[in-house]
Design an enzyme around this catalytic site. Sequence first.
Site, PDB file in Angstrom:
ATOM      1  N   CYS B  83       0.845  -1.198   0.000  1.00  0.00           N
ATOM      2  CA  CYS B  83       0.000   0.000   0.000  1.00  0.00           C
ATOM      3  C   CYS B  83       0.883   1.252   0.000  1.00  0.00           C
ATOM      4  O   CYS B  83       1.617   1.480  -0.939  1.00  0.00           O
ATOM      5  CB  CYS B  83      -0.982  -0.040   1.175  1.00  0.00           C
ATOM      6  N   HIS B 183      -3.789  -4.937   0.141  1.00  0.00           N
ATOM      7  CA  HIS B 183      -3.334  -5.411   1.443  1.00  0.00           C
ATOM      8  C   HIS B 183      -3.391  -6.932   1.503  1.00  0.00           C
ATOM      9  O   HIS B 183      -4.438  -7.487   1.841  1.00  0.00           O
ATOM     10  CB  HIS B 183      -4.212  -4.825   2.555  1.00  0.00           C
ATOM     11  N   GLU B 185      -2.279  -8.801   3.689  1.00  0.00           N
ATOM     12  CA  GLU B 185      -2.542  -9.223   5.083  1.00  0.00           C
ATOM     13  C   GLU B 185      -4.024  -9.143   5.421  1.00  0.00           C
ATOM     14  O   GLU B 185      -4.451  -9.589   6.482  1.00  0.00           O
ATOM     15  CB  GLU B 185      -1.694  -8.392   6.059  1.00  0.00           C
TER      16      GLU B 185
END
Lengths: 251, 201
Positions: B83, B183, B185
């Site tokens: 990001c 993202h 994650e």
Amino acid sequence: MKTRIIAKLDVKPPYVVKPVHFEGLRKVGLSAELAKKYYEQGADELIYIDIVSSLYQREILFEEIERAANELFIPFGVGGGVKTIEDFSRLFHSGADKVVINTSAVQENPDIINEAAKIFGNQAVVVNVEAKKWDGWYECYTDCGRIKSGRDVFEWVKEVEQRGAGEIFLQCVDADGRQRGFDLRLAKKVVDSVNIPVVVASGAGKLEDIKELVEYANPSGVAIASLLHYDKCTIKEIKEYLRNNSIEVLK
Amino acid sequence: MSDNTIGLVNYGITGNIHSIKKAVEKAGGKVKIINKKEDFVDVSKIVIPGVGSFKDAMEELRNDDLLDALKEKIKTRPTLGICLGMQILSTLGFEYGKTEGLDVIKAEAKPMIVDGKVPHVGFNKIDVIKPNKLLDGLENEEFYFMHSYEVVNYTDIASLTDYNGHKFVSSIQKNNIYGVQFHPEKSREAGIKLFKNFIEL
């Protein structure tokens, strides 16, 4: 753009509770366990609001948030009792991806939105709007639908967008927890008032309510609580239903 | 070096390192948090996270005395920017004024202009333009995006993503340097798989 299906946890640590009209709290389960359950069911996102911290003016319970965040690999929005930039920072370090703010911004210090957006990026700042319907207008409430602010909802959402908020989390004091459908006109008017994403909560009592909301107001996301908490359906079932009704959702 | 430790750069108050650390560990990786320049010494790969604005991110890296060491280390170690961590790989950023980035990819981070809501928030597919090991097996997966700025680059695009008819750069790659706008994650199993690919580079 696919409609995000978001599980909403109203938390009175360590329990998820389900208020009706923001009153009369019923314990549903432990927040960390429900977070995991909804993640496994396929939630696109989770939102966790400590619904008593602002009201009781007590500290945010960061350990509880960390516990809930632990097994999640989806976006996690957290709010309740957020007052300072330090609170934002500690929440991000506790596993939050977005921080949800209401009371302190609407009642005391709207500048915190500008400040937080500058430091953390606007995508990380979500403004929670608790709308209360009056004759001819909607007022922003705080502290779980208990305290008036005098602010007009449609003016306020435009103001927070200007200030740098990245998302609106729209709740409706009159419809929350009643499971009788969303306030569609409120939702549409807020969605149409701003150019930032709007997530709409408060009112889903059956699958048709969600479909109706998406078709009428086209919000970026729909937040679901009671339907899930009372095991009336799973997120998977919600998504299947919406997909079968030509509404795009994530698999 | 041989133990394949991933250094996660922790700069200032803006990093959301917690969730990235969890995801890398879930993927089987070993994480070391980089708080000061000396911490880079025994890491074999680098992850640059990022929540916040371009300007603040660069200021924090400078204030924490990590900037020069980071610039040096990414020349020799596989690096993944996530990001804002991808955006600061660029030459320049235009968030709250003009800011110089790490300048490892000739690119600029600019506000998204699109016929749709901004920030762009939600899950979207990536369209792989130039396959690489990081994206291996992830060609049709959807990832979570949450951003108002995008990287503008014409030479190192690995994938594009379509948001309401606007195609933007969703990942870049130049040699051993990778950047993803999304993202991983926060993208369930697909994201964990991406970290696995990174660990195995």
